[in-house]
Write a protein that holds these residues in place. Structure first.
Motif, PDB file in Angstrom:
ATOM      1  N   LEU A 321       0.494  -0.833  -0.356  1.00  0.00           N
ATOM      2  CA  LEU A 321       0.431   0.120  -0.392  1.00  0.00           C
ATOM      3  C   LEU A 321       0.761   1.295  -0.109  1.00  0.00           C
ATOM      4  O   LEU A 321       2.029   1.616   1.229  1.00  0.00           O
ATOM      5  N   LEU A 322       0.736   2.246  -0.747  1.00  0.00           N
ATOM      6  CA  LEU A 322       1.584   3.445  -1.125  1.00  0.00           C
ATOM      7  C   LEU A 322       0.307   4.337  -0.985  1.00  0.00           C
ATOM      8  O   LEU A 322      -0.521   4.193  -2.247  1.00  0.00           O
ATOM      9  N   SER A 323       0.551   4.937   0.081  1.00  0.00           N
ATOM     10  CA  SER A 323       0.466   6.617   0.439  1.00  0.00           C
ATOM     11  C   SER A 323       1.116   7.564  -0.060  1.00  0.00           C
ATOM     12  O   SER A 323       1.494   8.356   0.958  1.00  0.00           O
ATOM     13  N   PHE A 324       0.558   8.461  -1.358  1.00  0.00           N
ATOM     14  CA  PHE A 324       1.347   9.384  -1.651  1.00  0.00           C
ATOM     15  C   PHE A 324       0.586  10.853  -0.880  1.00  0.00           C
ATOM     16  O   PHE A 324      -0.326  11.134  -1.312  1.00  0.00           O
ATOM     17  N   GLU A 325       1.772  11.447  -0.222  1.00  0.00           N
ATOM     18  CA  GLU A 325       1.113  12.363   0.744  1.00  0.00           C
ATOM     19  C   GLU A 325       1.774  13.671  -0.603  1.00  0.00           C
ATOM     20  O   GLU A 325       3.079  13.796  -0.495  1.00  0.00           O
ATOM     21  N   GLY A 326       0.699  14.714   0.192  1.00  0.00           N
ATOM     22  CA  GLY A 326       1.540  16.354  -0.736  1.00  0.00           C
ATOM     23  C   GLY A 326       0.334  17.301  -1.103  1.00  0.00           C
ATOM     24  O   GLY A 326      -0.676  17.344  -0.047  1.00  0.00           O
ATOM     25  N   LYS A 327       0.372  17.700  -1.885  1.00  0.00           N
ATOM     26  CA  LYS A 327      -1.128  18.920  -1.935  1.00  0.00           C
ATOM     27  C   LYS A 327      -2.100  18.655  -2.615  1.00  0.00           C
ATOM     28  O   LYS A 327      -3.116  18.784  -1.947  1.00  0.00           O
ATOM     29  N   THR A 328      -2.023  17.231  -3.427  1.00  0.00           N
ATOM     30  CA  THR A 328      -2.818  16.240  -3.912  1.00  0.00           C
ATOM     31  C   THR A 328      -2.533  14.843  -2.498  1.00  0.00           C
ATOM     32  O   THR A 328      -1.315  14.535  -2.422  1.00  0.00           O
ATOM     33  N   SER A 329      -3.393  14.079  -3.549  1.00  0.00           N
ATOM     34  CA  SER A 329      -3.243  12.670  -2.669  1.00  0.00           C
ATOM     35  C   SER A 329      -3.315  11.667  -3.272  1.00  0.00           C
ATOM     36  O   SER A 329      -4.104  11.414  -4.484  1.00  0.00           O
ATOM     37  N   ARG A 330      -2.711   9.825  -3.566  1.00  0.00           N
ATOM     38  CA  ARG A 330      -2.780   9.238  -4.090  1.00  0.00           C
ATOM     39  C   ARG A 330      -2.564   8.063  -3.601  1.00  0.00           C
ATOM     40  O   ARG A 330      -1.368   8.460  -2.498  1.00  0.00           O
ATOM     41  N   LYS A 331      -3.838   6.899  -3.890  1.00  0.00           N
ATOM     42  CA  LYS A 331      -3.104   5.623  -3.181  1.00  0.00           C
ATOM     43  C   LYS A 331      -3.696   4.554  -3.776  1.00  0.00           C
ATOM     44  O   LYS A 331      -4.112   4.635  -4.743  1.00  0.00           O
ATOM     45  N   VAL A 332      -2.582   3.657  -3.837  1.00  0.00           N
ATOM     46  CA  VAL A 332      -2.215   2.655  -4.541  1.00  0.00           C
ATOM     47  C   VAL A 332      -1.791   1.159  -4.277  1.00  0.00           C
ATOM     48  O   VAL A 332      -1.165   1.284  -3.194  1.00  0.00           O
ATOM     49  N   VAL A 333      -2.714   0.377  -4.399  1.00  0.00           N
ATOM     50  CA  VAL A 333      -2.275  -0.651  -3.700  1.00  0.00           C
ATOM     51  C   VAL A 333      -1.735  -1.683  -4.908  1.00  0.00           C
ATOM     52  O   VAL A 333      -2.644  -2.086  -6.036  1.00  0.00           O
ATOM     53  N   ILE A 334      -0.459  -2.323  -4.521  1.00  0.00           N
ATOM     54  CA  ILE A 334      -0.032  -3.662  -5.806  1.00  0.00           C
ATOM     55  C   ILE A 334       0.005  -4.633  -4.863  1.00  0.00           C
ATOM     56  O   ILE A 334       0.806  -4.954  -3.624  1.00  0.00           O
ATOM     57  N   SER A 335      -0.219  -5.732  -5.502  1.00  0.00           N
ATOM     58  CA  SER A 335      -0.881  -7.063  -5.346  1.00  0.00           C
ATOM     59  C   SER A 335       0.264  -8.103  -6.126  1.00  0.00           C
ATOM     60  O   SER A 335       0.287  -7.632  -7.006  1.00  0.00           O
ATOM     61  N   LEU A 336       1.334  -8.543  -5.447  1.00  0.00           N
ATOM     62  CA  LEU A 336       1.758  -9.738  -5.986  1.00  0.00           C
ATOM     63  C   LEU A 336       1.513 -11.008  -5.823  1.00  0.00           C
ATOM     64  O   LEU A 336       1.175 -11.735  -4.881  1.00  0.00           O
ATOM     65  N   LYS A 337       1.695 -11.689  -6.764  1.00  0.00           N
ATOM     66  CA  LYS A 337       1.063 -13.157  -7.744  1.00  0.00           C
ATOM     67  C   LYS A 337       2.039 -13.549  -6.657  1.00  0.00           C
ATOM     68  O   LYS A 337       2.152 -15.072  -6.430  1.00  0.00           O
ATOM     69  N   ASN A 338       3.799 -13.630  -7.391  1.00  0.00           N
ATOM     70  CA  ASN A 338       4.575 -14.344  -6.530  1.00  0.00           C
ATOM     71  C   ASN A 338       5.520 -13.655  -5.741  1.00  0.00           C
ATOM     72  O   ASN A 338       6.052 -12.770  -5.525  1.00  0.00           O
ATOM     73  N   ASN A 339       5.510 -14.540  -4.270  1.00  0.00           N
ATOM     74  CA  ASN A 339       6.165 -14.014  -3.421  1.00  0.00           C
ATOM     75  C   ASN A 339       8.018 -14.162  -3.785  1.00  0.00           C
ATOM     76  O   ASN A 339       8.220 -13.776  -2.351  1.00  0.00           O
ATOM     77  N   ASN A 340       8.455 -14.820  -4.507  1.00  0.00           N
ATOM     78  CA  ASN A 340       9.321 -14.693  -4.663  1.00  0.00           C
ATOM     79  C   ASN A 340       9.532 -13.019  -4.799  1.00  0.00           C
ATOM     80  O   ASN A 340      10.937 -12.953  -5.318  1.00  0.00           O
ATOM     81  N   GLU A 341       9.185 -12.069  -5.543  1.00  0.00           N
ATOM     82  CA  GLU A 341       9.525 -10.811  -5.852  1.00  0.00           C
ATOM     83  C   GLU A 341       9.085 -10.080  -5.116  1.00  0.00           C
ATOM     84  O   GLU A 341       9.662  -8.831  -5.589  1.00  0.00           O
ATOM     85  N   ILE A 342       9.071 -10.563  -3.771  1.00  0.00           N
ATOM     86  CA  ILE A 342       8.483  -9.302  -2.777  1.00  0.00           C
ATOM     87  C   ILE A 342      10.089  -8.008  -2.636  1.00  0.00           C
ATOM     88  O   ILE A 342       9.873  -6.786  -2.310  1.00  0.00           O
TER      89      ILE A 342
END
Length: 381
Positions: A321-342
């Motif tokens: 979960l990436l929560s970008f903060e500034g004058k504007t905001s944006r939230k992003v969830v990235i799901s990894l199908k392969n645990n090897n990629e973490i």
């Protein structure tokens, strides 16, 4: 009706099986009482994860037996991406679309459009009043301005002209001001389209803003002054991230300037856009201020911080979960199908944001304490 995933379908059916076992009800009896009756073999295959029940059947089962407990989680409204590459590949286009949409919102302001059109008058009105195509002054001016945007002479004026400070209308103008082109003059260009700007209005500022908006969206679709639609951007979804939080850090992004931000910087320097336009209606008290988002970098998706959180899901998958903060905001969830990629994903994200001194050992320790899989390690039991 609620939409369920294939995994939820399996969880619900297994939950129902546990419930009917306590009630001493057979699967055949339960399936026969659903509306319409359900094939028992499909119920069994769904329990094994080989098939998926329809949302209608799943809704009936949830109503009868409730939803299975899935462990602790957090609710978030965010964009959802399957894997890091999907996020990075669309990042620049999404930033540009978000920026452009904020500019378009100005042109969706009916009061602004009305004020803009009232800034111009028709030079030779009698010549066009008897024309079958003439309806009213505003429609005519709008059409002439729209046609002017396609004129190469206006494009040349736009490329060369950078306005000088105007005491009442322009509060700020960027530095490195070039000399205005001598030919063609803006008045001459407008005259070709049988219109002129009233002297009490800042015509250069208005038409520079009009040109900027036109050329900003021109590569994607034809700019229409009075009928602007927003660009499609990733939709924020209502998500529940289940599992244990294994990493939570707030990172400063003061040194991060992405490619899109650099494009905006170039746009600001090239067009020398104003901080705000103040339109004073003649003989009235109406006062409309259009603020320009470009002058302030904080409004150009220039994030100050990102809250970086990793969750180890109930199915042992990782969600970022990436929560970008500034004058504007944006939230992003990235799901990894392969645990090897973490680990590689964490390193790649830090590089993308220009962050140094990644303490990978500390991150691996956090993952291990939560019972997560760490690629490249040997498990001792």
């Amino acid at each position: 009706m609620t939409k369920f995933t294939k995994k939820e379908s399996q969880l619900i059916v297994n939950h129902v099986c546990a419930c009917i076992k306590k009630l001493k009800v057979t699967q055949e009896k339960l399936c026969g009482e659903l509306d319409p009756p359900l094939d028992t073999s499909l119920f069994t295959k769904t329990k094994q994860g080989k098939k998926r029940l329809s949302d209608e059947y799943l809704s009936q089962l949830v109503e009868l037996f409730g939803y299975p407990r899935i462990g602790k989680g957090i609710f978030v409204e965010a964009e959802h991406y399957d894997g890091l590459n999907e996020f990075l590949d669309t990042y620049e286009d999404t930033q540009l679309a978000r920026f452009t949409n904020r500019q378009i919102q100005i042109w969706q302001n009916a009061e602004f459009i009305e004020s803009l059109l009232r800034s111009f008058v028709i030079i030779e009105k009698k010549a066009i009043e008897n024309s079958n195509n003439f309806t009213d002054n505003k429609t005519y001016v709008l059409g002439q301005l729209q046609s002017m945007l396609k004129d190469e002479a206006f494009k040349n004026w736009f490329d060369l002209y950078e306005p000088k400070a105007h005491s009442s209308a322009l509060k700020k103008v960027l530095f490195d001001i070039k000399e205005s082109p001598t030919e063609p003059t803006l008045e001459a260009i407008l005259a070709v389209y049988n219109i002129r700007c009233l002297p009490e209005f800042p015509k250069e500022a208005l038409l520079q803003r009009l040109g900027m908006m036109n050329y900003l969206v021109d590569s994607i679709y034809e700019f229409d002054i009075s009928h602007q639609t927003l660009f499609p951007i990733p939709i924020e979804k209502e998500l529940v991230i289940s599992g244990e939080q294994v990493l939570n850090e707030r990172i400063s992004l003061n040194t991060f300037i992405d490619k899109t931000s650099r494009k905006f910087d170039s746009l600001i320097k090239q067009f020398s856009l104003i901080d705000e336009i103040t339109l004073l209606e003649p003989n009235s008290k109406i006062r409309l201020i259009i603020r320009d988002y470009l002058i302030n970098h904080d409004h150009v998706e220039s994030w100050q911080y990102v809250q970086f959180q990793i969750f180890l899901g109930t199915e042992m998958g990782y969600h970022l979960l990436l929560s970008f903060e500034g004058k504007t905001s944006r939230k992003v969830v990235i799901s990894l199908k392969n645990n090897n990629e973490i680990i590689d994903t964490i390193i790649e994200l830090h590089k993308f944001f220009g962050l140094k001194n990644i303490i990978i050992s500390a991150i691996k320790n956090s993952l291990a304490e939560a019972g997560g899989y760490i690629p490249g390690t040997t498990l001792l039991t």
